[in-house]
Design an enzyme around this catalytic site. Structure first.
Site, PDB file in Angstrom:
ATOM      1  N   HIS A  46       6.704  -1.795   7.924  1.00 44.71           N
ATOM      2  CA  HIS A  46       5.912  -2.870   7.313  1.00 44.71           C
ATOM      3  C   HIS A  46       6.706  -3.636   6.258  1.00 44.71           C
ATOM      4  O   HIS A  46       6.347  -4.757   5.923  1.00 44.71           O
ATOM      5  CB  HIS A  46       4.664  -2.292   6.644  1.00 44.71           C
ATOM      6  CG  HIS A  46       3.445  -2.259   7.520  1.00 44.71           C
ATOM      7  ND1 HIS A  46       3.070  -3.308   8.337  1.00 44.71           N
ATOM      8  CD2 HIS A  46       2.482  -1.312   7.676  1.00 44.71           C
ATOM      9  CE1 HIS A  46       1.943  -3.000   8.964  1.00 44.71           C
ATOM     10  NE2 HIS A  46       1.566  -1.802   8.584  1.00 44.71           N
ATOM     11  N   GLU A 100       1.370   0.674   2.906  1.00 48.89           N
ATOM     12  CA  GLU A 100       2.742   0.188   2.817  1.00 48.89           C
ATOM     13  C   GLU A 100       3.076  -0.588   1.552  1.00 48.89           C
ATOM     14  O   GLU A 100       3.979  -1.424   1.570  1.00 48.89           O
ATOM     15  CB  GLU A 100       3.027  -0.703   4.030  1.00 48.89           C
ATOM     16  CG  GLU A 100       2.288  -2.061   4.030  1.00 48.89           C
ATOM     17  CD  GLU A 100       1.014  -2.099   4.848  1.00 48.89           C
ATOM     18  OE1 GLU A 100       0.416  -1.033   5.075  1.00 48.89           O
ATOM     19  OE2 GLU A 100       0.605  -3.198   5.266  1.00 48.89           O
ATOM     20  N   GLU A 139      -0.273  -5.484  11.924  1.00 47.37           N
ATOM     21  CA  GLU A 139      -0.571  -4.146  12.464  1.00 47.37           C
ATOM     22  C   GLU A 139      -0.181  -3.996  13.937  1.00 47.37           C
ATOM     23  O   GLU A 139       0.405  -2.992  14.327  1.00 47.37           O
ATOM     24  CB  GLU A 139      -2.038  -3.797  12.240  1.00 47.37           C
ATOM     25  CG  GLU A 139      -2.422  -3.654  10.765  1.00 47.37           C
ATOM     26  CD  GLU A 139      -1.538  -2.682   9.991  1.00 47.37           C
ATOM     27  OE1 GLU A 139      -0.860  -1.840  10.615  1.00 47.37           O
ATOM     28  OE2 GLU A 139      -1.519  -2.775   8.747  1.00 47.37           O
ATOM     29  N   GLU A 152       4.846   2.758   8.122  1.00 48.71           N
ATOM     30  CA  GLU A 152       4.731   2.157   6.781  1.00 48.71           C
ATOM     31  C   GLU A 152       6.066   1.572   6.350  1.00 48.71           C
ATOM     32  O   GLU A 152       6.116   0.512   5.733  1.00 48.71           O
ATOM     33  CB  GLU A 152       4.240   3.189   5.755  1.00 48.71           C
ATOM     34  CG  GLU A 152       2.934   3.902   6.129  1.00 48.71           C
ATOM     35  CD  GLU A 152       1.785   2.966   6.482  1.00 48.71           C
ATOM     36  OE1 GLU A 152       1.769   1.817   6.008  1.00 48.71           O
ATOM     37  OE2 GLU A 152       0.903   3.398   7.266  1.00 48.71           O
ATOM     38  N   ALA A 182      -2.036   5.959   5.498  1.00 46.42           N
ATOM     39  CA  ALA A 182      -1.041   5.640   4.481  1.00 46.42           C
ATOM     40  C   ALA A 182      -1.053   4.142   4.245  1.00 46.42           C
ATOM     41  O   ALA A 182      -1.645   3.388   5.011  1.00 46.42           O
ATOM     42  CB  ALA A 182       0.350   6.083   4.936  1.00 46.42           C
TER      43      ALA A 182
END
Ligand code: ZN
Length: 889
Positions: A309, A272, A328, A306, A270
């Protein structure tokens, strides 16, 4: 797409320069069409006052763009006022301090199989811009330290694409003829990698979240109409994540709307993008009929990741891609904390450590080994690795262990407050932690800058006369490509000393009698002496896996059994069981390689019997302890990986356990039958996990009645967890009577779920991972199946990836056919999707670990790939690095 003829360039962190130009505002008008798409950009730009050189020309990134026109301040450029070379557009006109750059380009999303930039997935347009995809949409300063305010207008056919989305808030819309348009404005400055847009015929579910300060945020999950019934779990996960981030990190959401869109064809899990997360369908769609417990947990973690983030990545972003772990590592750490809080912290920790040991340690020991902060790369897409993500998270976790939770939170608050709206570095993050704690992190920084997994050898010495126990620590980090001179790291070692009555008080320099301590091992060799130790203790070391190292302590099997039963640290109880299993299996495997047959140490069976009998234990933990170390982990533990011996011994030991504990396993299987309706809650997941662990053992017994029950569970389709577990057991059972049942279950499974791509992927995976002979032939056959499509990354991972990564005994067959197969597929994928191709390479790059005859065949396939004309930078980098220093073997 463009492929490369020349060798790609290496980019070095040490050459970082601030951008010479900045973009304050980015206006995009994207006119979507069925054969081509027109992108008009208007960029409000200025020279960067911090740039060292004001004479350099403006250079913008662009890949596969058909340039229609460019203008500066509305004045079109003549042909000799710009130059298009490689992936750069250079402007040769003298520029004012600030100016408006505008351009019009044509792109072809329908032909974009790289799934980077703007592309089409089924009937919808979508984007993926991290790391360098935006340059496939328009000419731009495509680097994370250039942050602009974006306004995006999407124009499209109204009937085909009724929903038009981008970052921020919708501010205007209209229609004319059959076409309509929507304008989105994102008030938060962002780098281009966080840009996103989507156009399609999408349905959505909606809900809200009220933030701590009382703002109501609109939450939406967009999917194809047929998937509307699979969104509820992700929505709940999102709401839980938003509440958790407020509570634990004080982070509130900032826009009025937060959207998730599910896309079938997606390279990663996915993305963000600000306010508009784009998800692989596999990371968001869930319902019990087609989703396993593991996937439910994964979806909850990815939705959280996500969302988190938004602060750790978007509000505070990376200065350059060498800082990738800044966002990350920190965000994986945050999502692990979240998952731990939503379920069992110990179970989550064991899962994380298993992943780290099996895959990240292997990466650290392989040809692509790199520090958490790499010093150089050819293709940044190759550095979205377990090292940057998982080891990066471990490093953040060690900072928290050293600081304690309160100071760590203060450090995080300072980091967010100080750098909000900025693009910063890993050093900035650590500096904030240093400032709140007054600690010097200079030695700790080796964790970010040195590749390789440190080995920590520990010896214990008990002096009965003096009542002292001395622990001596020696650390060593093996050489990795490009680095042999490794400095000692600061290793936090959480520990205790366990005596017959439980944990002993720890008395030593700086320790005043608590039963648990975090030692800071910082020298190449260092000793700590504990006083007033009345009996010889068993040390419990590296509790909760307090540092990503390979710990070696000469435990006897009886000492491991003692820790398994008596350690107060739940993680280390599992670890003692894991080490016991590993030790026993490794000995039998080593003997097998030399042609000897050892019998199974009966203590393992006794220990497992004890686990099955103990009703007080967490069922999920029992399931983890009863599961023998995987073939991949066993391989990691051996000097040379003897695939067949590992496979044979592990299977034989499992059969021996199944026979010895048949009664206990069957009783466990019967007792844990759940009557209540399915729910993906931790207690139920724990029950299913233990029950299906018992089932996997029982499937190894040559008993038709048992096999019938397993087949019954597979085809009852009560929920995917049970159905899938039974299917996987049947396709792996060596008992001849299981074969027809497996065939029948597979056929019924496909019939049942042919309309659900995510379930079909599980079906591919189960077959690709089936370790019985003939695996390659089965996989070849499935490539021709109607449901397979090599352009879809999920299907590639489920079939080709699962075969090469999770079916060692078939992939590494002696005639090299498995290697040839994978190399053929990588060559094919290289032309379609270089990122996916490069990721599938990993198993071949590990050739140094295998016996000579296999290694030779693997390298010859790697050379065949390297000789392919038009190799992408992604594949070139991995193949060339994995073949480097061939002569020094
Ligand atoms: Zn991430």
């Amino acid at each position: 797409m463009a492929l490369r003829d020349s060798q790609p360039k290496t980019i070095h962190l040490k050459n970082y320069r601030v951008p010479d130009f900045l973009i304050d505002k980015t206006d995009l008008v994207v006119e979507l069409g069925e054969t081509e798409t027109r992108v008009k950009s208007t960029l409000a730009m200025r020279r960067n006052p911090e740039s060292e050189d004001w004479s350099v020309p403006l250079e913008l990134h662009g890949v596969n763009l058909q340039l229609q026109s460019i203008a500066i301040d509305g004045d079109p450029l003549e042909d000799d006022e710009y130059y298009l070379g490689g992936e750069l557009l250079s402007i040769h006109r003298s520029l004012n301090e600030s100016f408006i750059f505008s351009a019009e380009v044509i792109v072809k999303p329908q032909e974009n199989t790289s799934l980077e930039g703007l592309y089409k997935s089924r009937n919808m347009f979508c984007t993926q811009c991290e790391a360098e995809g935006f340059r496939k949409i328009t000419y731009y300063l495509d680097r994370p330290d250039v942050m602009a305010e974006f306004t995006t207008t999407i124009v499209a056919d109204k009937s085909r694409y009724p929903v038009l989305l981008s970052n921020g808030n919708p501010v205007a819309s209209g229609e004319e003829g059959g076409r309509h348009w929507v304008t989105w404005h994102d008030p938060f400055k962002k780098p281009a990698y966080l840009f996103a847009m989507v156009a399609g015929d999408l349905a959505h579910i909606a809900d809200t979240f009220t933030t701590a300060s009382g703002r109501v945020v609109d939450l939406r999950i967009y999917v194809e109409e047929k998937d509307l019934d699979k969104c509820a779990f992700a929505m709940t996960s999102l709401q839980k994540s938003m509440a958790w981030d407020e509570e634990v990190y004080g982070r509130e959401y900032d826009l009025d709307i937060f959207m998730i869109v599910a896309v079938d064809d997606f390279n990663m899990g996915a993305m963000e993008n600000k306010g508009l997360n784009i998800f692989n369908t596999s990371a968001v769609l869930a319902k019990q009929e087609i989703t396993t417990d593991a996937s439910f947990q994964n979806i909850q973690a990815i939705v959280a990741h996500e969302y988190f983030h938004n602060w750790s990545g978007n509000r505070v972003t990376c200065r350059d891609w060498f800082q990738l772990s800044l966002k990350e590592g920190f965000t994986v750490f945050r999502d692990s904390q979240f998952s731990a809080a939503m379920g069992s912290p110990v179970v989550k920790r064991v899962q994380d450590v298993n992943l780290l040991r099996t895959l990240q340690f292997a990466e650290d020991a392989g040809p692509m080994a790199h520090p958490v902060q790499p010093a150089s790369y050819m293709e940044i897409s190759n550095f979205y690795t377990l090292t940057v993500y998982e080891k990066g998270a471990e490093v953040v976790g060690m900072i928290r262990t050293l600081l304690g939770p309160e100071l760590f939170r203060q450090g995080a608050d300072l980091y967010f407050a100080r750098h909000d709206g900025q693009a910063v570095t890993i050093d900035d993050f650590v500096a904030a932690m240093g400032e709140v704690s007054g600690r010097d992190f200079s030695r700790f920084m080796h964790w970010y800058r040195q590749a390789g997994t440190p080995r920590l050898d520990v010896a214990g010495h008990y002096d009965a006369a003096a009542s002292t126990f001395a622990l001596t620590f020696k650390q060593h980090c093996p050489p990795t490509p490009g680095g042999s001179d490794k400095k000692p790291c600061l290793i936090p070692v959480a520990m205790g000393l366990v005596g017959p009555e439980g944990d002993l008080p720890l008395r030593a320099e700086g320790l005043d009698g608590a039963t648990h301590a975090v030692l800071e091992v910082a020298e190449a060799e260092q000793t700590i002496v504990f006083r007033d130790v009345p009996v010889k203790p068993v040390p419990s070391l590296l509790r909760n896996f307090s540092a990503p190292v390979k710990l070696h302590y000469p435990y006897s099997r009886d000492e491991l059994l003692f820790l398994m039963a008596n350690d107060s640290d739940g993680f280390n109880r599992w670890e003692a069981c894991n080490q016991l299993s590993l030790d026993i299996l490794k000995h039998i495997i080593a003997a097998r390689v030399d042609g000897h047959h050892l019998v199974l140490d009966p203590r393992l069976v006794r220990a497992f019997r004890g686990l099955l009998a103990d009703q007080s234990l967490d069922k999920a933990m029992v399931a983890l302890m009863l599961t023998l170390p995987s073939e991949a982990l066993l391989g990691e533990e051996m000097e040379v990986i003897h695939v067949q011996a590992i496979h044979d011994v592990r299977r034989e030991v499992r059969v021996a356990i199944a026979r010895a504990l048949r009664g206990e396993l069957l009783a466990c299987y019967d007792a844990l039958q759940l009557d209540e309706p399915y729910s993906p809650e931790p207690e139920q997941i724990a029950c299913r996990s233990l029950r299906n662990t018992a089932l996997a053992y029982l499937s190894l017994l040559d008993e038709p009645a048992l096999l019938d029950r397993i087949h019954g569970q597979a085809v009852a389709f009560a929920n995917m967890t049970d159905s899938h577990a039974a299917l996987v057991s049947l396709v792996n059972s060596p008992v001849p009577a299981a074969a027809p049942l497996a065939r029948d279950a597979l056929a019924r499974f496909y019939e049942q779920w042919r309309g659900e791509p995510l379930a079909v992927n599980l079906w591919f995976q189960a077959q690709a991972g089936a370790m019985l002979p003939g695996g390659l032939e089965r996989v070849r056959g499935l490539l021709e199946h109607e449901a397979f499509d090599i352009r879809n990354p999920n299907k590639v991972r489920s079939l080709i990836g699962a075969f090469a990564n999770a079916n060692a005994v078939n992939f590494h067959r002696g005639d090299g056919a498995g290697y040839r197969f994978l190399a053929d597929k990588i060559i094919e994928l290289n032309r379609l999707n270089p990122q996916v191709a490069s990721r599938q390479l990993t198993p071949l790059t590990r050739w140094r670990r295998y016996p000579h005859d296999l290694a030779l065949q693997m390298t010859s396939e790697l050379r065949r790939i390297l000789a392919e004309p038009g190799l992408s930078a992604d594949v070139f980098e991995v193949v060339s690095k994995s073949l480097a220093n061939l002569d020094n073997r």
